[in-house]
Write a protein that holds these residues in place. Structure first.
Motif, PDB file in Angstrom:
ATOM      1  N   VAL A 136      -1.539  22.538  -0.275  1.00 53.95           N
ATOM      2  CA  VAL A 136      -1.999  21.622  -1.328  1.00 53.95           C
ATOM      3  C   VAL A 136      -3.304  20.956  -0.889  1.00 53.95           C
ATOM      4  O   VAL A 136      -3.353  20.298   0.158  1.00 53.95           O
ATOM      5  N   THR A 137      -4.369  21.094  -1.648  1.00 52.86           N
ATOM      6  CA  THR A 137      -5.645  20.471  -1.293  1.00 52.86           C
ATOM      7  C   THR A 137      -5.661  19.012  -1.753  1.00 52.86           C
ATOM      8  O   THR A 137      -4.897  18.609  -2.629  1.00 52.86           O
ATOM      9  N   PRO A 138      -6.533  18.200  -1.144  1.00 56.29           N
ATOM     10  CA  PRO A 138      -6.684  16.822  -1.632  1.00 56.29           C
ATOM     11  C   PRO A 138      -7.036  16.778  -3.118  1.00 56.29           C
ATOM     12  O   PRO A 138      -6.559  15.896  -3.844  1.00 56.29           O
ATOM     13  N   GLU A 139      -7.842  17.733  -3.570  1.00 55.24           N
ATOM     14  CA  GLU A 139      -8.194  17.759  -4.993  1.00 55.24           C
ATOM     15  C   GLU A 139      -6.937  17.960  -5.854  1.00 55.24           C
ATOM     16  O   GLU A 139      -6.801  17.346  -6.918  1.00 55.24           O
ATOM     17  N   GLU A 140      -6.012  18.806  -5.371  1.00 56.28           N
ATOM     18  CA  GLU A 140      -4.773  19.034  -6.127  1.00 56.28           C
ATOM     19  C   GLU A 140      -3.891  17.789  -6.106  1.00 56.28           C
ATOM     20  O   GLU A 140      -3.259  17.456  -7.117  1.00 56.28           O
ATOM     21  N   ARG A 141      -3.854  17.092  -4.982  1.00 53.33           N
ATOM     22  CA  ARG A 141      -3.073  15.846  -4.941  1.00 53.33           C
ATOM     23  C   ARG A 141      -3.664  14.805  -5.900  1.00 53.33           C
ATOM     24  O   ARG A 141      -2.938  14.091  -6.578  1.00 53.33           O
ATOM     25  N   LEU A 142      -4.991  14.726  -5.924  1.00 50.30           N
ATOM     26  CA  LEU A 142      -5.641  13.822  -6.873  1.00 50.30           C
ATOM     27  C   LEU A 142      -5.266  14.182  -8.312  1.00 50.30           C
ATOM     28  O   LEU A 142      -4.976  13.288  -9.133  1.00 50.30           O
ATOM     29  N   ALA A 143      -5.257  15.472  -8.610  1.00 47.09           N
ATOM     30  CA  ALA A 143      -4.926  15.909  -9.976  1.00 47.09           C
ATOM     31  C   ALA A 143      -3.493  15.512 -10.333  1.00 47.09           C
ATOM     32  O   ALA A 143      -3.215  15.060 -11.449  1.00 47.09           O
ATOM     33  N   THR A 144      -2.575  15.645  -9.370  1.00 48.06           N
ATOM     34  CA  THR A 144      -1.180  15.238  -9.586  1.00 48.06           C
ATOM     35  C   THR A 144      -1.085  13.746  -9.918  1.00 48.06           C
ATOM     36  O   THR A 144      -0.230  13.311 -10.689  1.00 48.06           O
ATOM     37  N   LEU A 145      -1.985  12.965  -9.309  1.00 46.70           N
ATOM     38  CA  LEU A 145      -2.001  11.521  -9.559  1.00 46.70           C
ATOM     39  C   LEU A 145      -2.770  11.165 -10.834  1.00 46.70           C
ATOM     40  O   LEU A 145      -2.897   9.988 -11.180  1.00 46.70           O
ATOM     41  N   GLY A 146      -3.328  12.195 -11.493  1.00 46.19           N
ATOM     42  CA  GLY A 146      -4.021  11.949 -12.749  1.00 46.19           C
ATOM     43  C   GLY A 146      -5.527  11.808 -12.630  1.00 46.19           C
ATOM     44  O   GLY A 146      -6.194  11.405 -13.585  1.00 46.19           O
ATOM     45  N   TYR A 147      -6.048  12.157 -11.461  1.00 47.23           N
ATOM     46  CA  TYR A 147      -7.500  12.018 -11.250  1.00 47.23           C
ATOM     47  C   TYR A 147      -8.138  13.385 -11.082  1.00 47.23           C
ATOM     48  O   TYR A 147      -7.846  14.106 -10.130  1.00 47.23           O
ATOM     49  N   ASP A 148      -9.005  13.732 -11.978  1.00 46.89           N
ATOM     50  CA  ASP A 148      -9.736  14.996 -11.896  1.00 46.89           C
ATOM     51  C   ASP A 148     -11.160  14.675 -11.463  1.00 46.89           C
ATOM     52  O   ASP A 148     -11.900  14.038 -12.216  1.00 46.89           O
ATOM     53  N   ILE A 149     -11.534  15.055 -10.255  1.00 51.25           N
ATOM     54  CA  ILE A 149     -12.883  14.722  -9.792  1.00 51.25           C
ATOM     55  C   ILE A 149     -13.737  15.975  -9.643  1.00 51.25           C
ATOM     56  O   ILE A 149     -13.232  17.061  -9.362  1.00 51.25           O
ATOM     57  N   GLN A 150     -15.014  15.807  -9.873  1.00 48.60           N
ATOM     58  CA  GLN A 150     -15.994  16.880  -9.763  1.00 48.60           C
ATOM     59  C   GLN A 150     -17.111  16.431  -8.837  1.00 48.60           C
ATOM     60  O   GLN A 150     -17.520  15.274  -8.884  1.00 48.60           O
ATOM     61  N   ALA A 151     -17.611  17.354  -8.016  1.00 46.88           N
ATOM     62  CA  ALA A 151     -18.763  17.035  -7.182  1.00 46.88           C
ATOM     63  C   ALA A 151     -19.926  16.607  -8.063  1.00 46.88           C
ATOM     64  O   ALA A 151     -20.171  17.208  -9.114  1.00 46.88           O
ATOM     65  N   GLY A 152     -20.618  15.545  -7.663  1.00 42.20           N
ATOM     66  CA  GLY A 152     -21.815  15.114  -8.377  1.00 42.20           C
ATOM     67  C   GLY A 152     -23.041  15.786  -7.790  1.00 42.20           C
ATOM     68  O   GLY A 152     -22.942  16.796  -7.097  1.00 42.20           O
ATOM     69  N   THR A 153     -24.205  15.233  -8.058  1.00 38.54           N
ATOM     70  CA  THR A 153     -25.438  15.776  -7.493  1.00 38.54           C
ATOM     71  C   THR A 153     -26.028  14.758  -6.522  1.00 38.54           C
ATOM     72  O   THR A 153     -25.830  13.551  -6.666  1.00 38.54           O
ATOM     73  N   ILE A 154     -26.743  15.286  -5.536  1.00 41.78           N
ATOM     74  CA  ILE A 154     -27.292  14.430  -4.483  1.00 41.78           C
ATOM     75  C   ILE A 154     -28.434  13.571  -5.018  1.00 41.78           C
ATOM     76  O   ILE A 154     -28.628  12.446  -4.597  1.00 41.78           O
ATOM     77  N   GLY A 155     -29.177  14.086  -5.971  1.00 36.92           N
ATOM     78  CA  GLY A 155     -30.293  13.326  -6.532  1.00 36.92           C
ATOM     79  C   GLY A 155     -31.532  13.410  -5.664  1.00 36.92           C
ATOM     80  O   GLY A 155     -31.517  14.018  -4.588  1.00 36.92           O
ATOM     81  N   VAL A 156     -32.623  12.809  -6.158  1.00 39.00           N
ATOM     82  CA  VAL A 156     -33.912  12.927  -5.469  1.00 39.00           C
ATOM     83  C   VAL A 156     -34.412  11.594  -4.921  1.00 39.00           C
ATOM     84  O   VAL A 156     -35.458  11.539  -4.289  1.00 39.00           O
ATOM     85  N   GLY A 157     -33.662  10.517  -5.128  1.00 36.48           N
ATOM     86  CA  GLY A 157     -34.142   9.199  -4.725  1.00 36.48           C
ATOM     87  C   GLY A 157     -33.924   8.912  -3.256  1.00 36.48           C
ATOM     88  O   GLY A 157     -33.406   9.732  -2.499  1.00 36.48           O
ATOM     89  N   ALA A 158     -34.291   7.708  -2.857  1.00 38.22           N
ATOM     90  CA  ALA A 158     -34.169   7.283  -1.467  1.00 38.22           C
ATOM     91  C   ALA A 158     -32.709   7.108  -1.058  1.00 38.22           C
ATOM     92  O   ALA A 158     -32.369   7.242   0.115  1.00 38.22           O
ATOM     93  N   VAL A 159     -31.857   6.803  -2.026  1.00 36.13           N
ATOM     94  CA  VAL A 159     -30.447   6.520  -1.719  1.00 36.13           C
ATOM     95  C   VAL A 159     -29.577   7.672  -2.210  1.00 36.13           C
ATOM     96  O   VAL A 159     -29.679   8.084  -3.366  1.00 36.13           O
ATOM     97  N   ILE A 160     -28.742   8.201  -1.322  1.00 37.15           N
ATOM     98  CA  ILE A 160     -27.923   9.363  -1.630  1.00 37.15           C
ATOM     99  C   ILE A 160     -26.453   9.036  -1.361  1.00 37.15           C
ATOM    100  O   ILE A 160     -26.151   8.043  -0.710  1.00 37.15           O
ATOM    101  N   PRO A 161     -25.524   9.864  -1.903  1.00 41.59           N
ATOM    102  CA  PRO A 161     -24.097   9.490  -1.808  1.00 41.59           C
ATOM    103  C   PRO A 161     -23.542   9.433  -0.395  1.00 41.59           C
ATOM    104  O   PRO A 161     -22.598   8.684  -0.142  1.00 41.59           O
ATOM    105  N   GLY A 162     -24.109  10.228   0.530  1.00 37.03           N
ATOM    106  CA  GLY A 162     -23.576  10.199   1.884  1.00 37.03           C
ATOM    107  C   GLY A 162     -24.465  10.983   2.822  1.00 37.03           C
ATOM    108  O   GLY A 162     -25.259  11.826   2.389  1.00 37.03           O
ATOM    109  N   VAL A 163     -24.319  10.720   4.109  1.00 33.01           N
ATOM    110  CA  VAL A 163     -25.100  11.411   5.138  1.00 33.01           C
ATOM    111  C   VAL A 163     -24.149  11.854   6.245  1.00 33.01           C
ATOM    112  O   VAL A 163     -23.323  11.073   6.723  1.00 33.01           O
TER     113      VAL A 163
END
Lengths: 156, 156, 156
Positions: free
Chosen positions: A1-28
């Motif tokens: 079972v992947t974390p994504e599947e556990r999230l779906a079981t809890l009612g949360y469907d998540i999709q990867a976003g985009t990194i964007g082009v600005g100075a601030v990004i989602p993670g490093v």
């Protein structure tokens, strides 16, 4: 079972976003560590505005913290591709936008912390501080930033 | 002389606590780094409640910060077993529960920083921020979280 | 072109400071990571005092954030000797001293984030939180702390 599947079981469907082009990004990523930008509770068109102890009760803020955890995992997925690359949650800083002297920031942050354990199991347990602030972006009631240990990307 | 012995000389007798079963634990090790959960000043039945600049003077808050450092070392001992595994203190975030515009958060935090140097010597020196917040858990006057460099556990 | 030369082109001449002898130092290196102490905007005799949303507009605070970035790079130069040892900016925590409910902390912090990208290019992009606090040292309007990935010092 992947974390994504556990999230779906809890009612949360998540999709990867985009990194964007600005100075601030989602993670490093540096080696086996991932530093994430702060997440707020706004999700799927639902917005949260105002301070805990005024606009929101502690119980409502727990739900905001849970939504924030889903958004923090979305940041992680955006950077990592797959949440199965998370080895463990290391450190969490929970910042609650609240009235002066509000003393229940740890209770609020259990909404965040427990969601991580529901999705990642033992690997979701973490070091944490949960504190009360004067102001947050957009006047949201909570913002959380985390550090995850990850599996570095395969070489070759 | 071990750090525990230096603490005893200063009048502080600390014992390793337990990790517990919840989502939030005292600290997490990744390689040679230890991330600690925030500590507050409450210790040995003495509690601190209220804001600096109101319930507490700067001088009293320095003492609260010193007690907080003892608790942060207790977190470290709980995770590491022995404080001699600390190679150095890396980074400290000091958060002071204070009245608006209170400008002496660095002075308060010297109670924390100086205790680390008294116990760990040169290895106790660190990078730091010392800032003022709106609210802390239980309405304590200070909470501090740290990152330590450590000796990884021996293999085999 | 070195980062120091890019800073000079932008009108900022920075010099390495001294580490000092106290418990708190400008930064600590562990392996390929540099943790920096918080920087404030005061620079070259110009001081900033007061809260954003009261003593300063958002536009003025953006300038304070930019000055703070120059000071954070000065911390890095003090520890590293040369800014060319910075591989990338990893994580930034921006703390704005503001009136309750001030919602534009991310806009303020763009002054900091954009300066890093102007000086370091792609390597200046980072994870970030930008939040509002009750009080900062000396009543400055902003304090920022960062983690940089660096080139470890050559051995031998």
């Amino acid at each position: 079972v992947t974390p994504e599947e556990r999230l779906a079981t809890l009612g949360y469907d998540i999709q990867a976003g985009t990194i964007g082009v600005g100075a601030v990004i989602p993670g490093v990523v540096v080696g086996n560590l991932l530093w994430l930008s702060g997440s707020v509770p706004d999700r799927n068109g639902r917005t949260w505005r105002g301070r805990v102890g005024e606009a929101f009760t502690t119980e409502e803020a727990v739900e905001a913290a849970r939504e924030t955890a889903v958004n923090q995992l979305t940041h992680a997925k955006t950077v990592l591709g797959e949440l199965s690359r998370i080895r463990r949650v290391v450190k969490v800083l929970g910042m609650v936008n609240c009235v002066p002297g509000y003393a229940e920031t740890p209770q609020v942050m259990m909404g965040f912390s427990n969601l991580l354990v529901e999705v990642l199991g033992e690997a979701g347990r973490h070091a944490r501080s949960a504190v009360g602030l004067q102001a947050l972006p957009l006047d949201v009631p909570i913002e959380v930033e985390s550090i995850f240990e990850i599996t570095p990307e395969a070489v070759g």
